[in-house]
Design a protein around this motif. Structure first.
Motif: not given
Ligand code: TXA
Ligand code: MG
Length: 361
Positions: A65-69, A157-160, A170-174
């Motif tokens: 949850f925190s990695a994704k916000e 993905n990050r939320s939203g 995925a790399w760009a997001e995480m």
């Protein structure tokens, strides 16, 4: 704000080699080892990339949850290595749940079933249900088997943001937020699984449309699905909290174009009647196979798809590329509701307007 247990940089694992090859086995084994140790690993599936952790490990699930916000009340899907493992969660008094899994799993379908509380409570935030899925991508199932536990995994993905459909996205997001990203190539389906409320016998309904359609599901269960309530604040949002949040919003405004209007929109582009939006306009549309290529008209990028499957497969990565290219506007042809309900849903959630009404820039 590193959510990985250690501060090592994110590892990129190459899972694109042939199944059974030494390189593939090593990548899968490393992902399994990290997951067993309570780390987060981004894994490929046939739909979109997932941000995975052991479904039994409460701190690891909290780290998702925190990695994704991501808001804590939006529950996660639990992924299983095989059909029998998932069938074990199907309630005996709801025979259609088993029938649906047998028909479509492994594949892009998720069933919401009663929870017996065996997984970390953070997964479903105290709901009395849990979402279960068996991914079709073999690499995903091998990682789950290697981890030795079912994996909780939302889209990576990050939320939203649009869900990643390649390791690059995925790399760009995480990167920096997870222990590893496992590269399994480009996702074959490209939009997230169909989510079905399978809690009540005789009363199934779709909570999130996807590649597997209502008609396909009705054929298996043998009765018409219940309609999802229109009102987003109503019972459906209680049952599927994810539908409350705005999703899939690219940074480039997306304007939908009806099939009957697409030629007029192209004419407007050619005559530069849409020039208020700068020249960097992307058009997503269906085209005849013979015609199929990305063409440029001035600074207009025209992306033509052979069919809805290709459109869905490439949608999120095209949103991403349009962002990277600094596009000012995306004009997207509306797909047919009955044939491609999942694609239509993602486009409607992403859209800021409908041609000829354009957002003000
Ligand atoms: O294809 C997919 O489903 C991908 C891949 C990674 O498997 N996963 C995915 O997860 O899209 P996520 O978390 O982005 O979306 C899960 C959806 C959300 O709308 C969530 O609210 C809903 O499933 N969901 C999960 N558990 C639920 C439950 N117990 N009851 C109702 N809805 C639930
Ligand atoms: Mg998601």
């Amino acid at each position: 704000m590193f959510t990985s247990k250690s501060d090592r940089p994110t590892e990129l694992l190459d899972g694109q080699g042939e199944l059974g090859s030494a390189a593939h086995l090593a990548a899968v084994a490393r992902a399994g080892e990290l997951l067993r140790a309570g780390e987060l690993v981004v894994i490929p599936t046939e739909t979109v990339y997932g941000l995975a952790a052991s479904a039994f490990d409460a701190p690891a699930v909290r780290a998702i949850f925190s990695a994704k916000e991501r808001p804590q009340d939006n529950p996660l899907i639990v992924h299983f290595k095989s059909l029998p493992a998932a069938l074990d969660l199907c309630p005996r008094d709801v025979p259609e749940a088993r029938m649906l899994l047998e028909a479509f799993a492994p594949g892009p379908i998720t069933l919401v079933v009663p929870s017996d509380g065996r997984f970390a409570a953070e997964i479903n935030h105290g709901l009395d249900t849990v979402a279960i899925r068996v991914p079709a991508l073999e690499t995903a199932r091998e990682v789950i088997a290697s981890a030795g536990v079912p994996l909780a995994a939302p889209s990576a993905n990050r939320s939203g943001r649009p869900s990643p459909t390649s390791a690059e996205m995925a790399w760009a997001e995480m990167a920096g937020r997870v222990a590893a990203v496992l590269d399994g190539g480009v996702c074959r389906v490209g939009i997230e699984s169909t989510v079905v409320d399978a809690t009540e016998t005789g009363g199934f309904r779709i909570l999130r449309p996807g590649r597997i359609t209502a008609a396909q599901i009705e054929q298996v269960v043998g009765y018409p699905l219940r309609d999802p309530p229109e009102d987003e604040e109503s019972e459906q949002s209680r049952r599927s909290p994810g539908t409350r949040y705005r999703h899939y919003t690219p940074r480039v405004p997306v304007v939908l174009v009806a099939p009957a209007e697409i030629d007029r929109a192209m004419e407007d582009l050619r005559e530069q009647r849409l020039s208020g939006h700068g020249t960097a306009i992307w058009v997503l549309r269906l085209g005849a196979p013979a015609d199929r290529r990305i063409r440029a008209v001035g600074d207009v990028e025209i992306v033509e798809f052979t069919d809805f499957e290709e459109y869905a497969r490439r949608l999120f990565s095209l949103f991403w590329s349009a962002e990277q290219a600094g596009a000012a506007l995306i004009l997207a042809e509306i797909p047919d509701h009955d044939t491609a309900p999942g694609l239509l849903d993602r486009l409607e959630r992403a859209a800021t307007g409908r041609y000829p009404d354009l957002p003000v820039d």
